[in-house]
Scaffold this active site. Structure first.
Site, PDB file in Angstrom:
ATOM      1  N   ASP A  32      44.753 -25.239 -96.446  1.00  0.00           N
ATOM      2  CA  ASP A  32      45.785 -26.091 -97.040  1.00  0.00           C
ATOM      3  C   ASP A  32      46.756 -25.124 -97.703  1.00  0.00           C
ATOM      4  O   ASP A  32      46.450 -23.939 -97.857  1.00  0.00           O
ATOM      5  CB  ASP A  32      45.155 -27.018 -98.108  1.00  0.00           C
ATOM      6  CG  ASP A  32      45.996 -28.269 -98.364  1.00  0.00           C
ATOM      7  OD1 ASP A  32      45.532 -29.378 -98.072  1.00  0.00           O
ATOM      8  OD2 ASP A  32      47.129 -28.130 -98.872  1.00  0.00           O
ATOM      9  N   LEU A  50      51.817 -24.397 -93.262  1.00  0.00           N
ATOM     10  CA  LEU A  50      51.978 -24.690 -91.829  1.00  0.00           C
ATOM     11  C   LEU A  50      53.352 -24.285 -91.314  1.00  0.00           C
ATOM     12  O   LEU A  50      53.522 -24.022 -90.122  1.00  0.00           O
ATOM     13  CB  LEU A  50      51.759 -26.191 -91.576  1.00  0.00           C
ATOM     14  CG  LEU A  50      50.337 -26.695 -91.811  1.00  0.00           C
ATOM     15  CD1 LEU A  50      50.326 -28.208 -91.992  1.00  0.00           C
ATOM     16  CD2 LEU A  50      49.443 -26.288 -90.640  1.00  0.00           C
ATOM     17  N   GLY A  71      49.847 -31.895 -93.743  1.00  0.00           N
ATOM     18  CA  GLY A  71      51.215 -32.381 -93.553  1.00  0.00           C
ATOM     19  C   GLY A  71      51.578 -33.423 -94.591  1.00  0.00           C
ATOM     20  O   GLY A  71      50.743 -33.816 -95.412  1.00  0.00           O
ATOM     21  N   VAL A  72      52.819 -33.859 -94.528  1.00  0.00           N
ATOM     22  CA  VAL A  72      53.275 -34.949 -95.401  1.00  0.00           C
ATOM     23  C   VAL A  72      52.608 -36.228 -94.904  1.00  0.00           C
ATOM     24  O   VAL A  72      52.657 -36.527 -93.704  1.00  0.00           O
ATOM     25  CB  VAL A  72      54.816 -35.067 -95.333  1.00  0.00           C
ATOM     26  CG1 VAL A  72      55.296 -36.262 -96.135  1.00  0.00           C
ATOM     27  CG2 VAL A  72      55.465 -33.774 -95.833  1.00  0.00           C
ATOM     28  N   ASN A 110      48.920 -45.148 -87.778  1.00  0.00           N
ATOM     29  CA  ASN A 110      49.391 -46.476 -87.355  1.00  0.00           C
ATOM     30  C   ASN A 110      50.905 -46.590 -87.522  1.00  0.00           C
ATOM     31  O   ASN A 110      51.531 -47.440 -86.884  1.00  0.00           O
ATOM     32  CB  ASN A 110      48.654 -47.556 -88.158  1.00  0.00           C
ATOM     33  CG  ASN A 110      49.026 -47.540 -89.631  1.00  0.00           C
ATOM     34  OD1 ASN A 110      49.931 -48.233 -90.061  1.00  0.00           O
ATOM     35  ND2 ASN A 110      48.332 -46.731 -90.428  1.00  0.00           N
ATOM     36  N   HIS A 111      51.502 -45.742 -88.366  1.00  0.00           N
ATOM     37  CA  HIS A 111      52.953 -45.833 -88.583  1.00  0.00           C
ATOM     38  C   HIS A 111      53.765 -45.297 -87.402  1.00  0.00           C
ATOM     39  O   HIS A 111      54.982 -45.447 -87.388  1.00  0.00           O
ATOM     40  CB  HIS A 111      53.328 -45.144 -89.891  1.00  0.00           C
ATOM     41  CG  HIS A 111      52.768 -45.857 -91.090  1.00  0.00           C
ATOM     42  ND1 HIS A 111      53.205 -47.110 -91.465  1.00  0.00           N
ATOM     43  CD2 HIS A 111      51.762 -45.532 -91.937  1.00  0.00           C
ATOM     44  CE1 HIS A 111      52.509 -47.510 -92.520  1.00  0.00           C
ATOM     45  NE2 HIS A 111      51.623 -46.575 -92.830  1.00  0.00           N
ATOM     46  N   TYR A 134      58.349 -40.511 -91.383  1.00  0.00           N
ATOM     47  CA  TYR A 134      56.949 -40.093 -91.272  1.00  0.00           C
ATOM     48  C   TYR A 134      56.343 -40.556 -89.942  1.00  0.00           C
ATOM     49  O   TYR A 134      55.703 -39.776 -89.233  1.00  0.00           O
ATOM     50  CB  TYR A 134      56.186 -40.682 -92.471  1.00  0.00           C
ATOM     51  CG  TYR A 134      54.686 -40.662 -92.343  1.00  0.00           C
ATOM     52  CD1 TYR A 134      53.974 -39.471 -92.446  1.00  0.00           C
ATOM     53  CD2 TYR A 134      53.969 -41.843 -92.125  1.00  0.00           C
ATOM     54  CE1 TYR A 134      52.590 -39.456 -92.341  1.00  0.00           C
ATOM     55  CE2 TYR A 134      52.594 -41.838 -92.024  1.00  0.00           C
ATOM     56  CZ  TYR A 134      51.908 -40.644 -92.127  1.00  0.00           C
ATOM     57  OH  TYR A 134      50.544 -40.625 -92.005  1.00  0.00           O
ATOM     58  N   LYS A 138      54.756 -38.507 -86.535  1.00  0.00           N
ATOM     59  CA  LYS A 138      53.450 -38.709 -85.894  1.00  0.00           C
ATOM     60  C   LYS A 138      53.630 -38.951 -84.384  1.00  0.00           C
ATOM     61  O   LYS A 138      52.827 -38.473 -83.577  1.00  0.00           O
ATOM     62  CB  LYS A 138      52.718 -39.881 -86.557  1.00  0.00           C
ATOM     63  CG  LYS A 138      52.326 -39.602 -88.008  1.00  0.00           C
ATOM     64  CD  LYS A 138      51.434 -38.386 -88.137  1.00  0.00           C
ATOM     65  CE  LYS A 138      50.963 -38.131 -89.553  1.00  0.00           C
ATOM     66  NZ  LYS A 138      50.153 -36.913 -89.696  1.00  0.00           N
TER      67      LYS A 138
HETATM   68  N1  LIG Z   1      44.946 -41.472 -95.740  1.00  0.00           N
HETATM   69  C1  LIG Z   1      45.073 -42.295 -94.709  1.00  0.00           C
HETATM   70  O1  LIG Z   1      44.540 -43.398 -94.724  1.00  0.00           O
HETATM   71  C2  LIG Z   1      45.869 -41.855 -93.507  1.00  0.00           C
HETATM   72  C3  LIG Z   1      46.328 -42.834 -92.589  1.00  0.00           C
HETATM   73  C4  LIG Z   1      47.012 -42.429 -91.452  1.00  0.00           C
HETATM   74  C5  LIG Z   1      47.204 -41.077 -91.219  1.00  0.00           C
HETATM   75  N2  LIG Z   1      46.771 -40.164 -92.136  1.00  0.00           N
HETATM   76  C6  LIG Z   1      47.028 -38.736 -91.869  1.00  0.00           C
HETATM   77  O2  LIG Z   1      45.861 -37.993 -92.147  1.00  0.00           O
HETATM   78  C7  LIG Z   1      46.191 -36.742 -92.727  1.00  0.00           C
HETATM   79  C8  LIG Z   1      45.480 -36.576 -94.063  1.00  0.00           C
HETATM   80  O3  LIG Z   1      45.852 -37.648 -94.901  1.00  0.00           O
HETATM   81  P1  LIG Z   1      45.560 -37.625 -96.471  1.00  0.00           P
HETATM   82  O4  LIG Z   1      45.578 -39.028 -96.946  1.00  0.00           O
HETATM   83  O5  LIG Z   1      44.378 -36.786 -96.764  1.00  0.00           O
HETATM   84  O6  LIG Z   1      46.898 -36.910 -96.994  1.00  0.00           O
HETATM   85  P2  LIG Z   1      47.100 -36.013 -98.287  1.00  0.00           P
HETATM   86  O7  LIG Z   1      48.553 -36.072 -98.605  1.00  0.00           O
HETATM   87  O8  LIG Z   1      46.140 -36.383 -99.347  1.00  0.00           O
HETATM   88  O9  LIG Z   1      46.735 -34.553 -97.750  1.00  0.00           O
HETATM   89  C9  LIG Z   1      47.591 -33.810 -96.920  1.00  0.00           C
HETATM   90  C10 LIG Z   1      47.396 -32.346 -97.248  1.00  0.00           C
HETATM   91  O10 LIG Z   1      48.283 -31.580 -96.424  1.00  0.00           O
HETATM   92  C11 LIG Z   1      48.749 -30.500 -97.198  1.00  0.00           C
HETATM   93  N3  LIG Z   1      50.041 -30.026 -96.678  1.00  0.00           N
HETATM   94  C12 LIG Z   1      51.225 -30.695 -96.633  1.00  0.00           C
HETATM   95  N4  LIG Z   1      52.179 -29.914 -96.118  1.00  0.00           N
HETATM   96  C13 LIG Z   1      51.588 -28.719 -95.815  1.00  0.00           C
HETATM   97  C14 LIG Z   1      52.063 -27.504 -95.289  1.00  0.00           C
HETATM   98  N5  LIG Z   1      53.371 -27.344 -94.953  1.00  0.00           N
HETATM   99  N6  LIG Z   1      51.209 -26.494 -95.131  1.00  0.00           N
HETATM  100  C15 LIG Z   1      49.898 -26.624 -95.473  1.00  0.00           C
HETATM  101  N7  LIG Z   1      49.383 -27.758 -96.010  1.00  0.00           N
HETATM  102  C16 LIG Z   1      50.223 -28.792 -96.174  1.00  0.00           C
HETATM  103  C17 LIG Z   1      48.898 -31.030 -98.612  1.00  0.00           C
HETATM  104  O11 LIG Z   1      48.827 -29.965 -99.559  1.00  0.00           O
HETATM  105  C18 LIG Z   1      47.725 -31.997 -98.721  1.00  0.00           C
HETATM  106  O12 LIG Z   1      46.606 -31.409 -99.335  1.00  0.00           O
HETATM  107  C19 LIG Z   1      47.709 -36.705 -92.839  1.00  0.00           C
HETATM  108  O13 LIG Z   1      48.236 -36.018 -91.729  1.00  0.00           O
HETATM  109  C20 LIG Z   1      48.097 -38.164 -92.790  1.00  0.00           C
HETATM  110  O14 LIG Z   1      49.401 -38.334 -92.271  1.00  0.00           O
HETATM  111  C21 LIG Z   1      46.129 -40.521 -93.271  1.00  0.00           C
END
Ligand SMILES: NC(=O)c1ccc[n+]([C@@H]2O[C@H](COP(=O)([O-])OP(=O)(O)OC[C@H]3O[C@@H](n4cnc5c(N)ncnc54)[C@H](O)[C@@H]3O)[C@@H](O)[C@H]2O)c1
Length: 270
Positions: A32, A50, A71-72, A110-111, A134, A138
């Site tokens: 991360d 990243l 990611g975001v 899902n988005h 966002y 995806k």
């Molecule tokens: N939480 C959900 O229910 C959900 C639903 C659909 C998709 N997702 C996807 O699953 C993944 C994880 O989700 P989450 O809820 O844990 O998100 P989160 O925001 O809690 O974690 C994302 C992590 O990515 C890191 N990050 C962001 N930009 C970065 C970069 N440039 N370089 C290195 N690290 C970077 C952040 O520091 C963070 O720790 C994401 O890609 C999200 O889009 C999550």
């Protein structure tokens, strides 16, 4: 699968997976740009942004499978999405190709298809209908994964994750909830199943109100344990306290659809 890299390891899902997947593969490398607050002495963590191609290439050295969560993870301005989810994703797939990584499981969302109405059940063959910048990132990730799968033989699984939580917390989440253990099942299919080439699966549990045909995941052996409907009363009680949202309540993507919405035409019915 001997060596697995989990990106986004400091995030919400990453924090859960670190516990649920501990010991599942001989080497698990975590990454991360932020260091996980509760990092344990027996965990291997490599900080990397990243958006930095050289750092990402070093990160994937010696890795066989990647679980890409970094990611975001919500709607944001274009610039952070561009850096982390577009450029960062390209860096990840390109490093994977150059370093001989065999499989990538990509956390899509899902988005990517949020602008389908809730009354419609969708599979994996409908065109994407992103509901946000966002969501567009995806859809881009799924397309990039398909390129690396078809052109370079990387085995790529895109999981259109609904919402990972201990239980569904409102009406929308009754349809899209994903039990963390079910996510682990889907990830293992992506990392281990011999038939994986280029797959899209919905990351949802066994929810009666699901808007998705998840036949591809079932074909590959997915047997979800979570049942969203078991939390119906609490979720609907929580929903009753939320304001009405005529656009967000109509479409699958919820508030991601109604945010910034200024379309003067009738909402799509199909
Ligand atoms: N939480 C959900 O229910 C959900 C639903 C659909 C998709 N997702 C996807 O699953 C993944 C994880 O989700 P989450 O809820 O844990 O998100 P989160 O925001 O809690 O974690 C994302 C992590 O990515 C890191 N990050 C962001 N930009 C970065 C970069 N440039 N370089 C290195 N690290 C970077 C952040 O520091 C963070 O720790 C994401 O890609 C999200 O889009 C999550």
């Amino acid at each position: 699968m001997r060596s697995v890299l989990i990106t986004g390891a400091a995030g919400g899902i990453g924090t859960r997976l670190r516990k649920l997947m501990k010991g599942m593969y001989p080497e698990i490398r975590l990454s991360d740009r932020a260091t996980p607050k509760d990092l344990k002495a027996d965990e291997t963590f490599v900080a990397a942004d990243l958006a930095d191609p050289a750092a990402v290439e070093r990160l994937v050295e010696g890795i066989e499978g990647i679980v890409h969560l970094g990611g975001v993870s919500v709607e944001d301005a274009w610039e952070p999405i561009l850096q982390s989810n577009i450029i960062g994703l390209y860096n990840l797939f390109e490093a994977a190709r150059r370093k001989g990584v065999k499989r990538v499981v990509f956390a899509s969302s899902n988005h990517a298809v949020g602008f389908y109405p809730r009354q419609r059940k969708i599979g994996i063959d409908e065109p994407v209908r992103p509901d946000s910048r966002y969501g567009v990132s995806k859809a881009f990730g799924e397309a990039l994964g398909a390129l690396y799968a078809h052109k370079h033989g990387l085995r790529v699984t895109s999981l259109r994750i609904g919402n990972v939580d201990d239980q569904p917390v409102d009406k929308r989440r009754l349809s899209i909830w994903l039990k963390p253990e079910d996510l682990v099942q889907l990830i293992r299919i992506g990392l281990e199943h011999p038939d994986i080439r280029c797959e899209i699966m919905y990351g949802v549990s066994d929810n009666e109100r699901a808007w998705f045909d998840n036949g591809n995941a079932f074909r590959l052996g997915y047997r979800p344990a979570g049942r969203g409907e078991e939390s119906r009363e609490a979720a609907l009680a929580a929903q009753a306290k939320l304001p009405l949202d005529p656009i967000g309540d109509w479409y699958q993507g919820g508030t991601f659809c109604s945010a910034e919405y200024d379309n003067p035409l009738e909402p799509r019915r199909d």
